[in-house]
Design a protein around this motif. Structure first.
Motif, mmCIF file in Angstrom:
data_model
loop_
_atom_site.group_PDB
_atom_site.id
_atom_site.type_symbol
_atom_site.label_atom_id
_atom_site.label_comp_id
_atom_site.label_asym_id
_atom_site.label_seq_id
_atom_site.Cartn_x
_atom_site.Cartn_y
_atom_site.Cartn_z
ATOM 1 N N TYR A 158 0.836 -1.239 -0.068
ATOM 2 C CA TYR A 158 0.049 -0.131 -0.062
ATOM 3 C C TYR A 158 0.841 1.427 -0.019
ATOM 4 C CZ TYR A 158 -4.163 -2.870 0.228
ATOM 5 O OH TYR A 158 -5.110 -3.516 0.189
ATOM 6 N N TYR A 162 0.362 4.006 -3.115
ATOM 7 C CA TYR A 162 -0.021 5.354 -2.910
ATOM 8 C C TYR A 162 0.991 6.377 -3.451
ATOM 9 C CZ TYR A 162 -4.370 4.652 -0.215
ATOM 10 O OH TYR A 162 -5.667 4.127 0.062
ATOM 11 N N TYR A 166 0.347 9.845 -6.015
ATOM 12 C CA TYR A 166 -0.056 11.029 -5.628
ATOM 13 C C TYR A 166 0.515 11.934 -6.746
ATOM 14 C CZ TYR A 166 5.355 11.861 -5.078
ATOM 15 O OH TYR A 166 6.635 12.118 -5.218
ATOM 16 N N CYS A 184 -5.099 8.868 2.409
ATOM 17 C CA CYS A 184 -3.885 8.527 2.958
ATOM 18 C C CYS A 184 -3.664 8.299 4.447
ATOM 19 C CB CYS A 184 -2.692 9.526 2.326
ATOM 20 S SG CYS A 184 -2.581 9.432 0.609
ATOM 21 N N THR A 187 -5.315 5.149 5.823
ATOM 22 C CA THR A 187 -4.789 4.011 5.364
ATOM 23 C C THR A 187 -3.356 3.995 6.342
ATOM 24 O OG1 THR A 187 -5.200 4.135 3.012
ATOM 25 C CG2 THR A 187 -3.223 3.212 3.652
ATOM 26 N N ALA A 304 -8.419 2.061 -0.929
ATOM 27 C CA ALA A 304 -7.763 2.054 -2.262
ATOM 28 C C ALA A 304 -8.691 1.454 -3.475
ATOM 29 C CB ALA A 304 -6.581 0.988 -2.091
#
Length: 365
Positions: A158, A162, A166, A184, A187, A304
């Motif tokens: 993960y 991410y 971004y 974010c 997570t 996600a």
């Protein structure tokens, strides 16, 4: 003649970018395939490095061209094509719902799933996250306990996912940016809570003291993310009311999401209000740590996946109401059913632990 030359020059530039991007993607794909022969954690760590290194090249290019191949330009504004796409009809129920909810959805240019540029770092990370989710669904129904190795692999996957996303968020509308940055934070908390829950099981990632400290940091980030997200989106809904364009379905969806995040806020409140509360719960219900850990693993993928479905909508693939249906089906209904099934067979209290108290309130009983 000058106009023709300008059009040719304009058409050649993205083509060269596409070719160089394709070469870079192909090389990255071959390198990832070579590293795939190594063991699990090494694979994921190597792919994380590849994603971070490739971010510099992607930042130089237009984010719009990263996921979808540029459509042919004919000088006229493009609207959603219904005649050539058999999946969407003028009088269909979904089109009517799209029009009533947000007429701007009807102006989104539709693309086929093959138009997405799958040779992209996100594809690898998303495939890895989906594999973890599929494994978890099997594990939930099989009542198999989570292990520290799965938590460590999920953390790296993960993080890579991410990091590969971004760079393009800055080009999105403000409300999509807010959703991404809040995700974010959510997570991070899910990972921190996962590690904290595992510290009560037979295979912890770290000692309980360090896990408690990490969870405290995660709580702060989670609450800040919720304040950031809901102050903006509820403010946006209120602004729509004042402007006479209130969308009831949006308010209902936002309210349901608020309720779901409110459950975690309640969990955080109980943890911080009485430090001995969760210890008491796990002494009475021996499998409570497993249910919490599995809930966090599900939350990781659901957050996600929701972002990925937003990307699909923005790119004209699975748009509007169809997108919302998949959001609720894949990210709410199926995992909730799996967690409820698990609760019936585990020695866990699930969501009822909100009504239990810890040592701080024993004298109040």
């Amino acid at each position: 003649l000058a106009q023709v030359l300008l059009k040719c020059k304009f058409a050649q530039h993205p083509a060269s970018s596409e070719i160089s991007g394709g070469i870079m993607s192909a090389r990255s794909s071959r390198a990832a395939s070579h590293r795939g022969r190594r063991c699990g954690v090494v694979v994921v760590a190597a792919l994380t490095t590849a994603a971070l290194l490739s971010s510099t090249q992607r930042h130089r290019c237009s984010s719009r061209a990263t996921f979808v191949q540029p459509p042919p330009r004919n000088g006229a504004p493009v609207e959603r094509s219904r005649g050539s796409n058999t999946q969407v009809q003028v009088a269909s129920v979904t089109s009517q719902m799209d029009a009533s909810y947000n007429p701007a959805w009807l102006a989104v240019e539709e693309h086929d799933v093959t138009d997405l540029k799958w040779l992209h770092p996100q594809t690898g990370w998303a495939a890895a996250a989906t594999a973890i989710y599929a494994f978890d669904m099997w594990r939930f129904f099989g009542l198999v306990k989570p292990a520290a190795l799965e938590a460590m692999i999920a953390t790296v996957v993960y993080l890579g996912l991410y990091c590969s996303r971004y760079q393009e968020v800055r080009d999105m509308d403000k409300h999509y940016q807010v959703s991404f940055y809040a995700s974010c934070g959510w997570t991070f908390y899910a990972l921190a809570s996962l590690i904290h829950a595992l510290s009560y099981g037979p295979d912890p990632v770290m000692s309980r003291g360090y896990a408690e400290a990490l969870h405290g940091v995660g709580c702060t980030i989670y609450l800040g993310s919720c304040a950031y997200f809901y102050s903006y989106h509820w403010g946006r809904a209120w602004r729509h009311i004042q402007e006479g364009r209130f969308r009831p379905l949006f308010a209902v969806g936002l309210a349901s999401l608020t309720f779901v995040h409110g459950l975690t806020v309640g969990h955080i409140y109980k943890m911080l209000e009485d430090p001995g509360w969760f210890d008491t719960i796990t002494m009475i219900y021996k499998d409570q740590w497993q249910w919490i850990a599995d809930t966090r693993l599900a939350e990781l993928y659901l957050t996600a996946a929701a972002l990925f479905l937003v990307i699909l909508h923005l790119r004209g693939v699975l748009t509007g109401t169809k997108n919302a249906v998949w959001v609720f089906l894949a990210t709410v209904i199926v995992p909730t059913a799996a967690l409820f099934w698990e609760t019936t067979s585990l020695n866990a209290v699930a969501w009822n632990h909100y009504w239990m108290v810890g040592p701080k309130h024993f004298n109040d009983i």
